[in-house]
Enzyme design. Structure first.
Site, PDB file in Angstrom:
ATOM      1  CG  ASN A   9      24.624  49.911  35.585  1.00 48.17           C
ATOM      2  OD1 ASN A   9      25.622  49.421  35.591  1.00 48.17           O
ATOM      3  ND2 ASN A   9      24.057  49.869  36.823  1.00 48.17           N
ATOM      4  CD1 TRP A  10      26.037  47.640  29.349  1.00 40.67           C
ATOM      5  CD2 TRP A  10      28.263  47.059  29.015  1.00 40.67           C
ATOM      6  NE1 TRP A  10      26.378  47.883  28.257  1.00 40.67           N
ATOM      7  CE2 TRP A  10      27.575  47.637  27.979  1.00 40.67           C
ATOM      8  CE3 TRP A  10      29.446  46.748  29.120  1.00 40.67           C
ATOM      9  CZ2 TRP A  10      28.387  47.699  26.630  1.00 40.67           C
ATOM     10  CZ3 TRP A  10      30.036  46.945  27.965  1.00 40.67           C
ATOM     11  CH2 TRP A  10      29.579  47.518  26.695  1.00 40.67           C
ATOM     12  CE  LYS A  11      21.647  46.929  37.176  1.00 44.18           C
ATOM     13  NZ  LYS A  11      20.589  46.738  37.672  1.00 44.18           N
ATOM     14  CG  HIS A  95      23.108  51.032  41.039  1.00 46.21           C
ATOM     15  ND1 HIS A  95      22.426  49.949  41.640  1.00 46.21           N
ATOM     16  CD2 HIS A  95      22.376  51.402  39.656  1.00 46.21           C
ATOM     17  CE1 HIS A  95      21.485  49.547  40.631  1.00 46.21           C
ATOM     18  NE2 HIS A  95      21.514  50.171  39.408  1.00 46.21           N
ATOM     19  CD  GLU A  97      21.781  46.280  41.163  1.00 51.37           C
ATOM     20  OE1 GLU A  97      22.820  46.417  40.557  1.00 51.37           O
ATOM     21  OE2 GLU A  97      20.707  46.415  40.477  1.00 51.37           O
ATOM     22  CD  GLU A 166      18.651  53.081  38.391  1.00 47.23           C
ATOM     23  OE1 GLU A 166      18.778  52.802  37.007  1.00 47.23           O
ATOM     24  OE2 GLU A 166      19.402  52.542  39.177  1.00 47.23           O
ATOM     25  N   GLY A 172      15.129  45.503  37.607  1.00 53.06           N
ATOM     26  CA  GLY A 172      15.174  43.966  37.321  1.00 53.06           C
ATOM     27  C   GLY A 172      14.063  43.343  37.720  1.00 53.06           C
ATOM     28  CB  SER A 210      11.561  47.382  34.303  1.00 57.32           C
ATOM     29  OG  SER A 210      11.990  46.417  35.525  1.00 57.32           O
ATOM     30  N   GLY A 231      19.539  48.846  32.764  1.00 54.58           N
ATOM     31  CA  GLY A 231      20.208  47.597  33.065  1.00 54.58           C
ATOM     32  C   GLY A 231      20.309  46.506  32.124  1.00 54.58           C
ATOM     33  N   GLY A 232      19.340  45.582  32.257  1.00 50.92           N
ATOM     34  CA  GLY A 232      19.166  44.358  31.513  1.00 50.92           C
ATOM     35  C   GLY A 232      19.118  44.521  29.916  1.00 50.92           C
TER      36      GLY A 232
HETATM   37  P1  13P Z   1      16.987  47.270  34.762  1.00 50.26           P
HETATM   38  O1  13P Z   1      16.911  48.068  33.664  1.00 50.26           O
HETATM   39  O2  13P Z   1      17.790  45.610  34.529  1.00 50.26           O
HETATM   40  O3  13P Z   1      15.848  47.168  35.548  1.00 50.26           O
HETATM   41  O4  13P Z   1      17.974  47.855  35.838  1.00 50.26           O
HETATM   42  C1  13P Z   1      18.168  49.241  35.920  1.00 50.26           C
HETATM   43  C2  13P Z   1      19.294  49.557  36.725  1.00 50.26           C
HETATM   44  O5  13P Z   1      19.586  49.297  37.869  1.00 50.26           O
HETATM   45  C3  13P Z   1      20.108  50.637  35.794  1.00 50.26           C
HETATM   46  O6  13P Z   1      21.145  51.022  36.708  1.00 50.26           O
END
Ligand code: 13P
Length: 256
Positions: A9-11, A95, A97, A166, A172, A210, A231-232
């Site tokens: 997930n590149w956000k 998600h 977010e 999640e 994050g 994470s 994510g990251g």
């Molecule tokens: P991180 O891997 O950056 O913690 O993000 C997880 C995420 O929200 C994937 O959708």
């Protein structure tokens, strides 16, 4: 057991050139011998170009959200039908977010699950508790309520269900759920899928929050964990591919 899925997930990150290089690197990895199923979820403006870079490969394309309606006067929004047209096979829904910054509640999530199915996209439903909810001992209650609302929006004859657990406090933050915490939530989600959508033969419960090359091996070795939503660490080929390679070979035996 379902075939594992590693999703990025590149956000709201990366430049277009970086997005294409990253997609090409993932594509090259997918062309090698056996590996997990792969999914990349770029920001909307990059979908078509990344889809082009992935065309003909076994790396799937996904969107990070979608609007419930198929078309209309919704300035700034994108319909599932449009996402399917540029090659998406998945859409992330619910998600944390989106729940937090865009006030998407369980009803809004359910509407997007229905929209995804209408557009023939697989909904990758995200659920997870906040830190206060965990500390109050409400983790499973919250996860089951979120997952239940989303599952009821899947067609009753759905064959394939993908949910990502999640925990909000792990996203994050560098703070990751223990394997036991993840397994407990995954078990509850899997039980709920079996009860509410018994037609689903291909059930995948991913972990997100994470996930890094260091934390992935222990998580991915657990039989309750069918993959990761990253994510990251999905923003760089080295770290994402290290997670892809952390899927135990024993899990890659057959397709679900
Ligand atoms: P991180 O891997 O950056 O913690 O993000 C997880 C995420 O929200 C994937 O959708």
């Amino acid at each position: 057991m379902a075939r594992p899925l590693i999703a990025g997930n590149w956000k709201m990150n990366l430049r277009l050139s970086e997005a294409i290089s990253l997609a090409e690197a993932v594509r090259r990895e997918a062309e090698k011998a056996d590996g997990p199923d792969l999914l990349l979820c770029p920001p909307f403006p990059f979908l078509a170009a990344v889809g082009e870079a992935l065309r003909g490969s076994r790396v799937a394309l996904g969107a990070q959200t979608l609007h419930p309606e198929p078309k209309g006067a919704y300035t700034g929004e994108v319909a599932g039908e449009m996402l399917a047209e540029v090659g998406c096979r998945f859409a992330i829904v619910g998600h944390s977010e989106r729940r937090q910054h865009f006030r998407e509640d369980n009803a809004a999530v359910a509407a997007r699950v229905r929209a995804a199915h209408r557009a023939r996209l697989a909904a990758l439903v995200c659920v997870g508790e906040t830190l206060p909810e965990r500390e109050e001992g409400r983790t499973l209650e919250v996860v089951e309520r979120q997952a239940g609302a989303a599952l009821e929006a899947h067609p009753s004859d759905v064959a394939s269900v993908t949910v990502a657990y999640e925990p909000v406090w792990a996203i994050g933050t560098g703070r990751i759920a223990t394997v036991e915490q993840a397994a407990e939530a995954h078990q509850a989600i899997r039980r709920l899928v079996r009860e509410t959508r018994p037609s689903a033969r291909d059930v995948r419960v991913l972990y997100g929050g994470s996930v890094t090359p260091d934390t992935a091996p222990a998580l991915l070795a657990h039989p309750e964990v069918d993959g990761a939503l990253v994510g990251g660490a999905s923003l760089k080929a080295d770290s994402f591919l290290a997670i892809v390679r952390a899927v135990p070979k024993a899990r890659l035996g057959r397709s679900a």
